[in-house]
Each structure stands twice: as structure tokens, then as C-alpha cells.
Design a protein around this motif. Structure first.
Motif, short mmCIF file in Angstrom:
data_model
loop_
_atom_site.label_atom_id
_atom_site.label_comp_id
_atom_site.label_asym_id
_atom_site.label_seq_id
_atom_site.Cartn_x
_atom_site.Cartn_y
_atom_site.Cartn_z
N GLY A 90 18.61 1.87 6.74
CA GLY A 90 18.65 2.41 5.38
C GLY A 90 20.02 2.37 4.74
O GLY A 90 20.14 2.55 3.53
N GLY A 91 21.06 2.16 5.53
CA GLY A 91 22.40 2.08 4.97
C GLY A 91 23.06 3.45 4.82
O GLY A 91 22.43 4.50 4.89
N VAL A 92 24.37 3.40 4.60
CA VAL A 92 25.17 4.60 4.41
C VAL A 92 26.01 4.44 3.16
O VAL A 92 26.63 3.40 2.94
CB VAL A 92 26.08 4.87 5.63
CG1 VAL A 92 27.06 5.99 5.33
CG2 VAL A 92 25.26 5.23 6.85
N VAL A 93 26.04 5.49 2.32
CA VAL A 93 26.90 5.54 1.15
C VAL A 93 27.79 6.76 1.27
O VAL A 93 27.30 7.89 1.39
CB VAL A 93 26.10 5.61 -0.16
CG1 VAL A 93 27.05 5.74 -1.35
CG2 VAL A 93 25.20 4.39 -0.32
N ALA A 104 23.78 -2.00 5.64
CA ALA A 104 24.45 -1.72 4.36
C ALA A 104 25.49 -0.63 4.54
O ALA A 104 25.25 0.34 5.26
CB ALA A 104 23.44 -1.29 3.29
N GLY A 105 26.62 -0.75 3.86
CA GLY A 105 27.64 0.28 3.87
C GLY A 105 28.46 0.23 2.60
O GLY A 105 28.98 -0.83 2.23
N LEU A 132 16.25 4.81 9.28
CA LEU A 132 15.31 4.08 8.41
C LEU A 132 15.47 4.45 6.95
O LEU A 132 15.17 3.64 6.06
CB LEU A 132 13.87 4.38 8.85
CG LEU A 132 13.43 3.81 10.20
CD1 LEU A 132 12.04 4.29 10.54
CD2 LEU A 132 13.48 2.28 10.17
N HIS A 133 15.92 5.66 6.68
CA HIS A 133 15.92 6.16 5.30
C HIS A 133 17.31 6.20 4.67
O HIS A 133 17.44 6.47 3.48
CB HIS A 133 15.29 7.55 5.25
CG HIS A 133 13.91 7.59 5.83
ND1 HIS A 133 12.82 7.00 5.21
CD2 HIS A 133 13.43 8.13 6.98
CE1 HIS A 133 11.73 7.19 5.95
NE2 HIS A 133 12.08 7.87 7.03
N GLY A 134 18.33 5.95 5.44
CA GLY A 134 19.67 5.94 4.89
C GLY A 134 20.30 7.32 4.81
O GLY A 134 19.61 8.34 4.88
N VAL A 135 21.61 7.33 4.66
CA VAL A 135 22.37 8.57 4.53
C VAL A 135 23.31 8.43 3.34
O VAL A 135 23.98 7.42 3.19
CB VAL A 135 23.19 8.87 5.80
CG1 VAL A 135 24.16 10.02 5.55
CG2 VAL A 135 22.28 9.22 6.96
N VAL A 136 23.35 9.45 2.50
CA VAL A 136 24.25 9.48 1.34
C VAL A 136 25.06 10.77 1.42
O VAL A 136 24.50 11.86 1.56
CB VAL A 136 23.49 9.43 0.01
CG1 VAL A 136 24.48 9.55 -1.17
CG2 VAL A 136 22.69 8.14 -0.10
N ARG A 137 26.37 10.66 1.31
CA ARG A 137 27.24 11.82 1.21
C ARG A 137 28.05 11.69 -0.07
O ARG A 137 28.82 10.76 -0.24
CB ARG A 137 28.20 11.90 2.43
CG ARG A 137 27.53 12.31 3.72
CD ARG A 137 27.10 13.77 3.69
NE ARG A 137 26.58 14.20 4.98
CZ ARG A 137 25.33 14.08 5.38
NH1 ARG A 137 24.47 13.50 4.56
NH2 ARG A 137 24.94 14.51 6.56
N LYS A 138 27.84 12.61 -0.99
CA LYS A 138 28.60 12.61 -2.24
C LYS A 138 28.67 14.03 -2.77
O LYS A 138 28.10 14.96 -2.19
CB LYS A 138 27.94 11.67 -3.27
CG LYS A 138 26.54 12.05 -3.68
CD LYS A 138 26.01 11.04 -4.69
CE LYS A 138 24.59 11.40 -5.14
NZ LYS A 138 24.08 10.44 -6.13
#
Length: 216
Positions: A119-122, A144-145, A97-103
Motif C-alpha cells: 500500500g505504500g508509505v507517505v 511506493a514511498g 496492503l492498505h498503506g500508512v500515512v503520517r501527516k
């Protein structure tokens, strides 16, 4: 029973630690990446592992996975064994629901599976610690991706099923023959997947960071 001291509870009834739970979670993720359990079952087992109170509750989640990756290591030894597993084991990310970001300086194994969820993944590989030659990324865009790779990397996107959202490969097609390669498979899902190099603001930030490092 020793006078004045109660007997210790049986091992299966003893309380599990955060480390015990985390090790079982890693084991389940590895099993899913190997195809031993599907992602629906992975979700169910992960929830049970995170809510487990005792060693016994954790043990039942991995008893049918022995010999896969851990080579027969039982749960009594799993806390130590988890730290000894090869660092290059597959990474599974779920947007939920909240998405995942890896940077930033995150460590990337040679195989990554990313589910966009609601929530999508970046995934930003521009500062990541990566294998020198190639990474296999299985991405399911769902809602979203976005994948960002350095300018000198190559992307191979022909293995992605476009789905409803499609796949937008905005990377530069011409690269050196020995350029690091990101091989992407999976599906674009509902919202699609975008693969690109850094944009202007991101590029300027990278240049500032590079200058700061050289000036030290």
C-alpha cells in the motif's frame, strides 16, 4: 480458597488487556529497531501479541528480550514500564496492503523505519513535532514511498540504494548550515522513493493554517 469465593487464576492464565498487548507490541518494535529480532520474526510476534488472550501468551514473546531497553523489567511490570520508556524510541511503520500515512501534528522520534509494502508509505513532516536538528529515516520503498519535508529542511539521500524504482530527490539543495536535516538510508525498492518539498496546493494549505494561527 475463601468460602464462597473461587481462587484467582494463576497470573499467566489471567486475561490480558488492550494495554498489555500494546505495551508488548511497542517492546517488539523497539527490539526490531535495535536489531535483536529481524522483521520476519517481528511480523510473527506482532500477530501473536495482537491475538494473545492471557499474560502467559504475551510473556513468551519477550522473555528473550529482557535487559534490552526495559533493563530486566518483567511482564508483570511491563504495562507501567512501557509508559516510562524514553519517548524517543524508534518508530517502525509498515505499509502492508492498505498503506500508512503520517501527516499533521504527529510526533517524530529521531529514528524512523518505514516499509512501503503493497500500500505504500507517505510521510509528511511539514506539521510534525520533530527533533530540532536531525532525523534518521530508513525507508524501503517496495511498492511506493513519498517523503515531504518543509522548505527550510535539508535532505541527505546519498545513503539510499536505488533498487529498481530509484530515488527522486526533488528538494532544494541550498539551505542554512543549521537547517534541520533528514538523513535517509534504505532502498528504493520496486516503485522507488520520492523526497520533496510541499507542492502548490499543500503550500497554500500551510499558509492558510499559519495565518489562522497568527490571527487568534
Amino acid at each position: 480458597m475463601t468460602a464462597g469465593f473461587p481462587e484467582a487464576a494463576p497470573w499467566g492464565e489471567q486475561r490480558a488487556s488492550h494495554t498489555d498487548r500494546e505495551t508488548v507490541v511497542e517492546r517488539l518494535q523497539q527490539a526490531a529497531a535495535e536489531g535483536r529480532i529481524d522483521f520476519h520474526e517481528l511480523d510473527e510476534r506482532l500477530e501473536q501479541a495482537l491475538n494473545a488472550k492471557t499474560h502467559g501468551e504475551l510473556a513468551v514473546l519477550t522473555t528473550d528480550l529482557q535487559g534490552a531497553g526495559l533493563q530486566g523489567v518483567g511482564l508483570r511490570g511491563i504495562a507501567g514500564a512501557g509508559r516510562e520508556l524514553v519517548e524517543d524510541r524508534p518508530l517502525i511503520l509498515k505499509g502492508g496492503l492498505h498503506g500508512v500515512v503520517r501527516k499533521g501534528g504527529w510526533k517524530v522520534p529521531s529514528r524512523v523505519t518505514a516499509h512501503g509494502g503493497m500500500g505504500g508509505v507517505v510521510l509528511d513532516f511539514t506539521r510534525a513535532e520533530c527533533p530540532p536538528r536531525a532525523i534518521d529515516l530508513e525507508v524501503h520503498g517496495q511498492m511506493a514511498g513519498v517523503v515531504v519535508i518543509p522548505d527550510d529542511w535539508a535532505a541527505e539521500t546519498s545513503g539510499i540504494e536505488p533498487g529498481l524504482g530509484g530515488v527522486k530527490d526533488r528538494t532544494t539543495p541550498d539551505h542554512a548550515p543549521d537547517a534541520p536535516l533528514l538523513r535517509i538510508t534504505g532502498t528504493g525498492g520496486m516503485a522507488g522513493v520520492v523526497v520533496r518539498h510541499p507542492k502548490g496546493r499543500e503550500r497554500r494549505q500551510l499558509e492558510r493554517e499559519a495565518k489562522a494561527l497568527t490571527s487568534r
